[in-house]
Structure formats: C-alpha cells, structure tokens
Write an enzyme that holds these catalytic residues in place. Structure first.
Site, PDB file in Angstrom:
ATOM      1  N   ALA A  14       0.838  -1.215   0.000  1.00  0.00           N
ATOM      2  CA  ALA A  14       0.000   0.000   0.000  1.00  0.00           C
ATOM      3  C   ALA A  14       0.869   1.260   0.000  1.00  0.00           C
ATOM      4  O   ALA A  14       0.545   2.244  -0.676  1.00  0.00           O
ATOM      5  CB  ALA A  14      -0.928  -0.010   1.212  1.00  0.00           C
ATOM      6  N   VAL A  38       4.020   1.506  -1.173  1.00  0.00           N
ATOM      7  CA  VAL A  38       4.724   1.620  -2.466  1.00  0.00           C
ATOM      8  C   VAL A  38       3.777   2.138  -3.553  1.00  0.00           C
ATOM      9  O   VAL A  38       4.118   3.060  -4.305  1.00  0.00           O
ATOM     10  CB  VAL A  38       5.341   0.253  -2.864  1.00  0.00           C
ATOM     11  CG1 VAL A  38       5.871   0.274  -4.296  1.00  0.00           C
ATOM     12  CG2 VAL A  38       6.447  -0.137  -1.886  1.00  0.00           C
ATOM     13  N   ASP A  90       0.265  -7.868  19.188  1.00  0.00           N
ATOM     14  CA  ASP A  90      -0.001  -7.562  20.603  1.00  0.00           C
ATOM     15  C   ASP A  90      -1.097  -6.506  20.789  1.00  0.00           C
ATOM     16  O   ASP A  90      -1.698  -6.437  21.855  1.00  0.00           O
ATOM     17  CB  ASP A  90       1.276  -7.074  21.289  1.00  0.00           C
ATOM     18  CG  ASP A  90       2.355  -8.145  21.344  1.00  0.00           C
ATOM     19  OD1 ASP A  90       1.994  -9.338  21.339  1.00  0.00           O
ATOM     20  OD2 ASP A  90       3.545  -7.797  21.389  1.00  0.00           O
ATOM     21  N   ARG A 121     -10.254 -27.700  22.400  1.00  0.00           N
ATOM     22  CA  ARG A 121     -11.443 -27.945  23.222  1.00  0.00           C
ATOM     23  C   ARG A 121     -12.042 -29.330  22.955  1.00  0.00           C
ATOM     24  O   ARG A 121     -12.539 -29.995  23.866  1.00  0.00           O
ATOM     25  CB  ARG A 121     -12.501 -26.856  23.035  1.00  0.00           C
ATOM     26  CG  ARG A 121     -13.551 -26.911  24.143  1.00  0.00           C
ATOM     27  CD  ARG A 121     -14.621 -25.850  23.972  1.00  0.00           C
ATOM     28  NE  ARG A 121     -14.246 -24.539  24.428  1.00  0.00           N
ATOM     29  CZ  ARG A 121     -14.185 -24.161  25.704  1.00  0.00           C
ATOM     30  NH1 ARG A 121     -14.422 -25.027  26.674  1.00  0.00           N
ATOM     31  NH2 ARG A 121     -13.864 -22.927  26.033  1.00  0.00           N
ATOM     32  N   ARG A 163     -10.397 -32.667  30.715  1.00  0.00           N
ATOM     33  CA  ARG A 163      -9.153 -32.074  31.197  1.00  0.00           C
ATOM     34  C   ARG A 163      -9.233 -30.550  31.236  1.00  0.00           C
ATOM     35  O   ARG A 163     -10.084 -29.954  30.575  1.00  0.00           O
ATOM     36  CB  ARG A 163      -7.999 -32.433  30.256  1.00  0.00           C
ATOM     37  CG  ARG A 163      -7.505 -33.833  30.422  1.00  0.00           C
ATOM     38  CD  ARG A 163      -6.519 -34.193  29.332  1.00  0.00           C
ATOM     39  NE  ARG A 163      -5.876 -35.463  29.624  1.00  0.00           N
ATOM     40  CZ  ARG A 163      -5.322 -36.244  28.714  1.00  0.00           C
ATOM     41  NH1 ARG A 163      -5.334 -35.879  27.456  1.00  0.00           N
ATOM     42  NH2 ARG A 163      -4.753 -37.375  29.064  1.00  0.00           N
ATOM     43  N   MET A 191       0.686 -15.210  22.829  1.00  0.00           N
ATOM     44  CA  MET A 191       1.762 -14.217  22.949  1.00  0.00           C
ATOM     45  C   MET A 191       1.304 -13.005  23.769  1.00  0.00           C
ATOM     46  O   MET A 191       0.112 -12.792  23.981  1.00  0.00           O
ATOM     47  CB  MET A 191       2.267 -13.810  21.581  1.00  0.00           C
ATOM     48  CG  MET A 191       3.283 -14.816  21.065  1.00  0.00           C
ATOM     49  SD  MET A 191       4.188 -14.190  19.661  1.00  0.00           S
ATOM     50  CE  MET A 191       5.556 -15.326  19.621  1.00  0.00           C
ATOM     51  N   GLU A 217     -12.721 -20.367  29.801  1.00  0.00           N
ATOM     52  CA  GLU A 217     -13.274 -20.163  31.144  1.00  0.00           C
ATOM     53  C   GLU A 217     -12.513 -19.077  31.910  1.00  0.00           C
ATOM     54  O   GLU A 217     -13.094 -18.346  32.710  1.00  0.00           O
ATOM     55  CB  GLU A 217     -13.231 -21.484  31.935  1.00  0.00           C
ATOM     56  CG  GLU A 217     -14.393 -22.432  31.642  1.00  0.00           C
ATOM     57  CD  GLU A 217     -14.400 -23.011  30.228  1.00  0.00           C
ATOM     58  OE1 GLU A 217     -13.337 -23.063  29.578  1.00  0.00           O
ATOM     59  OE2 GLU A 217     -15.499 -23.403  29.763  1.00  0.00           O
ATOM     60  N   ARG A 258       2.117 -15.351  14.906  1.00  0.00           N
ATOM     61  CA  ARG A 258       2.726 -14.232  14.182  1.00  0.00           C
ATOM     62  C   ARG A 258       2.680 -14.431  12.668  1.00  0.00           C
ATOM     63  O   ARG A 258       2.792 -13.474  11.907  1.00  0.00           O
ATOM     64  CB  ARG A 258       4.175 -14.059  14.634  1.00  0.00           C
ATOM     65  CG  ARG A 258       4.315 -13.342  15.952  1.00  0.00           C
ATOM     66  CD  ARG A 258       5.139 -12.086  15.832  1.00  0.00           C
ATOM     67  NE  ARG A 258       6.471 -12.371  15.407  1.00  0.00           N
ATOM     68  CZ  ARG A 258       7.540 -12.393  16.203  1.00  0.00           C
ATOM     69  NH1 ARG A 258       7.408 -12.150  17.486  1.00  0.00           N
ATOM     70  NH2 ARG A 258       8.724 -12.633  15.732  1.00  0.00           N
TER      71      ARG A 258
END
Ligand code: F6P
Length: 320
Positions: A21, A23, A127, A154, A162, A169, A187, A253
């Site tokens: 975008a 360039v 992040d 899940r 379990r 990250m 949860e 990432r």
C-alpha cells in the site's frame, strides 16, 4: 520525494499488504520508495533496495515481511542511531515509514531526533498494545489463528475431561489473551494486568467443577503467572484435575493475513503517504473509533494503553 520503508520488530500478518500500500500510494504521487532490509539493522548496514509497484505484486496475501526483520540491539545505542541517520541522509531519504509495534515506534522517534528526518509509523503488531489506537495490523489474524487452535484443543479437552492452559503471545500486555479468551469461550483469561494467585485460579476451577463443568480452557498471556508447565502442575495439585499445556507461540505471528488485517494495511499505508504529501510529520497511523486516524508519536510513546475491563470481566461472566 524519497521514502524509505522499514518493518522492524515482531512481524504481524498484513505487513506485506502494508508495504504494498505504501509503495503503490507513493507511486501515485510520483514518490520513490526504498525498502530497508532486516528492520532497523538495514538502516545501520545500508541495506536499501528500490521498490516499484511491480516489486510488490503478489504479496498482499503473504504473512511475514518480504523486507525481513530483526531485533537490533545496536540500533538502541547512540552509535547505531548515528550510523542509521548517516545512511538515511546519504540515500537522500526525505521520509521514513516504519511498519510495526511499540519498539518500532520508539526506534522511529529516536532516529528522527538524531537525523532530523520525519517519520510516519503504521501500527502493526499482534499484541495490539500501542497507546492511542484501538487496533493494529495483524491483530485480527492472530486472534483468529489462536481461536481456531483452541476450538481444536477444546474437542480433546472435553473428550478427556481435562483442563488446558493455552499460552498466547503477550510478554507485557494481555490484549491478545482477552480477545482470544472471549472469542473461544475460554473459562479463564490470565493477563499481566491482573495478577492472580494459583489459589485464586484453583478456587475458580473448583467452583466451575461444582457447577458441572468437566473441562476448562485457560487462556494465559505469556507474561502472566510465569512458566505454563509449572503453573499447570501447581494447579493440578491444588484441584486434583488433569492438566495439559499448549504453547501457541510463533504460529500466531505468521500465516495468511485475514481480510480485516489486509484492509487495515491498505488504509494505513495510503494514509501514511497522504501524511507525507501534506508534510504532517512524526505521526502514528492506526484505527480509532472505527476510523483511520493519525496521532502524535510522542503522545502514543508516553502513554500506556488500557485494557478493556468490560471484555476481561465478560470472559468469567460468560463462563458459568
Ligand atoms: O511483539 C510481538 C511479540 O510477538 C510478543 O507478543 C512476543 O512476546 C515477542 O514478540 C516474541 O519475540 P521474538 O520473536 O523475538 O521471540
């Protein structure tokens, strides 16, 4: 007008769409663009290459950065900054565009102070922790990557009854963890901004057990509660539940950027070039209140972004 574009620090899906975008928007104004290789390291090593609109063909859908990146310790020193400034001036660069997160912002501010060359920073980070903007390029893709992984986890968590700790990250901040926890129906969200004890977490798990929950997902930000494997064994001792750990790591990432990440990249890139045409110096481009905005780099740099407490509370409220 000569523009140098650099992609320092942690990559985020959509960075290539952002380069494209910049360039192509620059070409429409008759500006020349140089790509800087390997992040701020390339400024020090004089690794510039000319980028034409054809050079950025076929990259809108690619993860990573075609310009590559690095964590550059030398750039944080006065010598490193001097060298970078010298190279930018030798290349007759009029404007530096950095695509990245908080480290990129800090670096751009510093190199601009040393060189006198104005900068525009496009907010890109999984992040999503840049103050002054609501959403960065790449965040949406990373949230979707983690949610997709948790949907799979899940299945086995329910089958084996379990508890899973899924680490996402976020060394310092919990923005990614909160959105992932909410969207995956986890949860519990563990984030650095809200420290809790192992006893607190085990009480919450036991309470959910008493309500009939046989399995749970805990989404833990990297920076919350220390090592996930130690956390799991302590919680297992306290609750008697069977625990497993998945660290999602760098898969968050990479990968094909979502349509949203690409769209933000196109909008931010074009906005950054508009700032250059208008001579509006040292601005950060990001999304705020659903609009593309530019704010002072200094204002962003000196502030701390607050987490959305309502979203954080909602994770527990919806987990009953
Ligand atoms: O800043 C982005 C980020 O992905 C953080 O969430 C994470 O803690 C860090 O980068 C990991 O960095 P590296 O790839 O250098 O280990």
């Amino acid at each position: 007008m000569n523009i140098a574009v650099v992609t320092p620090g942690g990559d985020a899906p959509g960075v290539n769409a952002a380069i494209r975008a910049v360039v192509r928007s620059a070409a429409s104004q008759g500006f020349e663009v140089f790509g800087v290789e390997r992040g701020y390291m390339g400024l020090i090593e004089n690794a510039f290459r000319k980028l034409s609109p054809r050079d950025v063909s076929g990259i809108i859908n690619l993860g990573g950065s075609v310009l590559k990146s690095s964590r550059c310790e030398l750039f944080k020193t006065p010598e490193g900054l001097e060298k970078a400034a010298e190279n930018l001036k030798a290349m007759n660069v009029d404007w530096l565009v950095a695509i990245g997160g908080d480290g990129s912002l800090k670096g751009a501010k510093e190199v601009s102070e040393v060189s006198g060359i104005p900068v525009a920073v496009m907010a890109a980070s999984i992040d999503n922790d840049i103050a002054g903007v609501d959403e960065t390029i790449g965040f949406d893709t990373a949230v979707n990557t983690a949610v997709e992984a948790i949907d799979k986890i899940r299945d086995t968590a329910v089958t084996f009854e379990r508890v899973f700790i899924v680490e996402v990250m976020g060394r310092q901040r919990g923005f990614l963890a909160i959105d992932v926890a909410l969207a995956s129906g986890a949860e519990i969200a563990l984030i650095p901004e809200h420290p809790v004890t192992h006893e607190d977490v085990s009480q919450r798990l036991l309470k959910m057990g008493s309500l009939g929950k046989k399995s749970s997902i805990i989404v833990k930000a990297e920076g919350a509660m220390g090592d996930p494997f130690e956390t799991a064994s302590r919680l297992s001792r306290l609750t008697g539940y069977d625990f497993r750990v998945t660290v999602l790591g760098h898969i968050q990432r990479g990968g094909v950027p979502s349509a949203r990440s690409r769209t933000l990249a196109c909008l931010f890139g074009n906005h950054a070039v508009r700032l250059i045409s208008e001579g509006k110096k040292n601005r950060l481009v990001g999304l705020r209140d659903n609009r593309v905005v530019d704010i002072s780099i200094l204002d962003s740099y000196t502030s701390v972004k607050k987490i959305d407490e309502n979203k954080y509370r909602l994770v527990s409220l919806l987990a009953v």
